[in-house]
Design a protein around this motif. Structure first.
Motif, short mmCIF file in Angstrom:
data_model
loop_
_atom_site.label_atom_id
_atom_site.label_comp_id
_atom_site.label_asym_id
_atom_site.label_seq_id
_atom_site.Cartn_x
_atom_site.Cartn_y
_atom_site.Cartn_z
N VAL A 59 -49.72 0.82 3.29
CA VAL A 59 -49.75 1.08 4.73
C VAL A 59 -48.62 0.32 5.44
O VAL A 59 -47.92 0.87 6.29
N ASP A 60 -48.40 -0.94 5.06
CA ASP A 60 -47.36 -1.76 5.67
C ASP A 60 -45.95 -1.28 5.34
O ASP A 60 -45.00 -1.63 6.04
N ALA A 61 -45.80 -0.50 4.27
CA ALA A 61 -44.47 -0.07 3.84
C ALA A 61 -43.76 0.75 4.91
O ALA A 61 -42.53 0.81 4.93
N MET A 62 -44.50 1.36 5.78
CA MET A 62 -43.89 2.17 6.84
C MET A 62 -43.43 1.32 8.03
O MET A 62 -42.75 1.81 8.90
N GLY A 63 -43.80 0.07 8.02
CA GLY A 63 -43.46 -0.80 9.14
C GLY A 63 -42.42 -1.84 8.77
O GLY A 63 -41.49 -1.59 8.01
N ASP A 64 -42.62 -3.02 9.27
CA ASP A 64 -41.69 -4.13 9.12
C ASP A 64 -41.84 -4.77 7.73
O ASP A 64 -42.95 -4.98 7.24
N THR A 65 -40.72 -5.10 7.11
CA THR A 65 -40.76 -5.71 5.78
C THR A 65 -41.38 -7.10 5.79
O THR A 65 -41.94 -7.53 4.80
N THR A 66 -41.30 -7.78 6.91
CA THR A 66 -41.91 -9.11 6.99
C THR A 66 -43.41 -9.03 6.77
O THR A 66 -44.01 -9.91 6.15
N THR A 67 -44.02 -7.97 7.26
CA THR A 67 -45.46 -7.79 7.07
C THR A 67 -45.80 -7.66 5.60
O THR A 67 -46.81 -8.19 5.14
N ILE A 68 -44.96 -6.97 4.82
CA ILE A 68 -45.21 -6.82 3.39
C ILE A 68 -45.11 -8.18 2.71
O ILE A 68 -45.92 -8.52 1.85
#
Length: 192
Positions: free
Chosen positions: A86-95
């Protein structure tokens, strides 16, 4: 026939170890060129590792009938794998932060599992020194991964380059632990 029943689940655990090694290699390869697709593949590898852990835990009755720890590790991998997809579509920092939290939970599970194993051993069972060392190493490796990811959150590249080594270490420790568990199960079969 008994060896067939007991040999089947070990392949699931070895496959999980292999997936962790592949996960680490994948992180090392794509740390500098992250895309949403590579994040989804990363999360999918975590989910796959969790599925193999669940398969092992549901079929392993040779050493621990409850397998609560195996299910907890599987849930950890699947839950954080879904979060990474799910996080892959957003900001890399979240991953990076999600993977750091996965590593923290993994380290906590290892610590608590080791504590309960040692408490149970006071009742007469002896725990091989190798198993003690593997639990300690896993706590240090997972804790190290968490530290690296949280300390270098300035950029995905900086954090991920180093952190790829940690899943490789965890995968290798799963190989060693599987051999230990397999030997213990074979010994218990011979004794009974």
């Amino acid at each position: 026939m008994p060896t067939q029943n007991h040999s089947t689940p070990w392949g699931f655990l070895l496959t999980k170890g292999l997936i962790y090694v592949l996960l680490g290699v994948y992180i090392l390869m794509f740390a500098q060129s992250f895309t949403p697709l590579s994040g989804q593949i990363l999360g999918s590898l975590f989910i796959l590792a969790g599925i193999f852990q669940f398969l092992f835990s549901s079929r392993n009755h040779s050493t621990d009938n409850s397998n609560i720890w195996g299910y907890a590790y599987g849930l950890n991998d699947i839950g954080f794998g879904i979060a990474i997809v799910v996080d892959a579509m957003g900001d890399t920092t979240t991953i990076v932060e999600t993977m750091a939290f996965w590593a923290m939970v993994y380290a906590v599970l290892q610590s608590v599992q080791a504590m309960y194993s040692f408490i149970a051993a006071r009742g007469g069972k002896s725990i091989p020194v190798t198993n003690k060392l593997i639990h300690a190493a896993d706590v240090l490796v997972a804790g190290g991964m968490s530290y690296v990811l949280l300390s270098f959150t300035r950029g995905f590249d900086e954090s991920m380059r180093l952190s790829g080594l940690f899943p490789i270490g965890l995968g290798l420790s799963i190989f060693v632990l599987t051999q230990q568990m397999r030997s213990q199960a074979a010994h218990q079969q011979r004794v009974s």
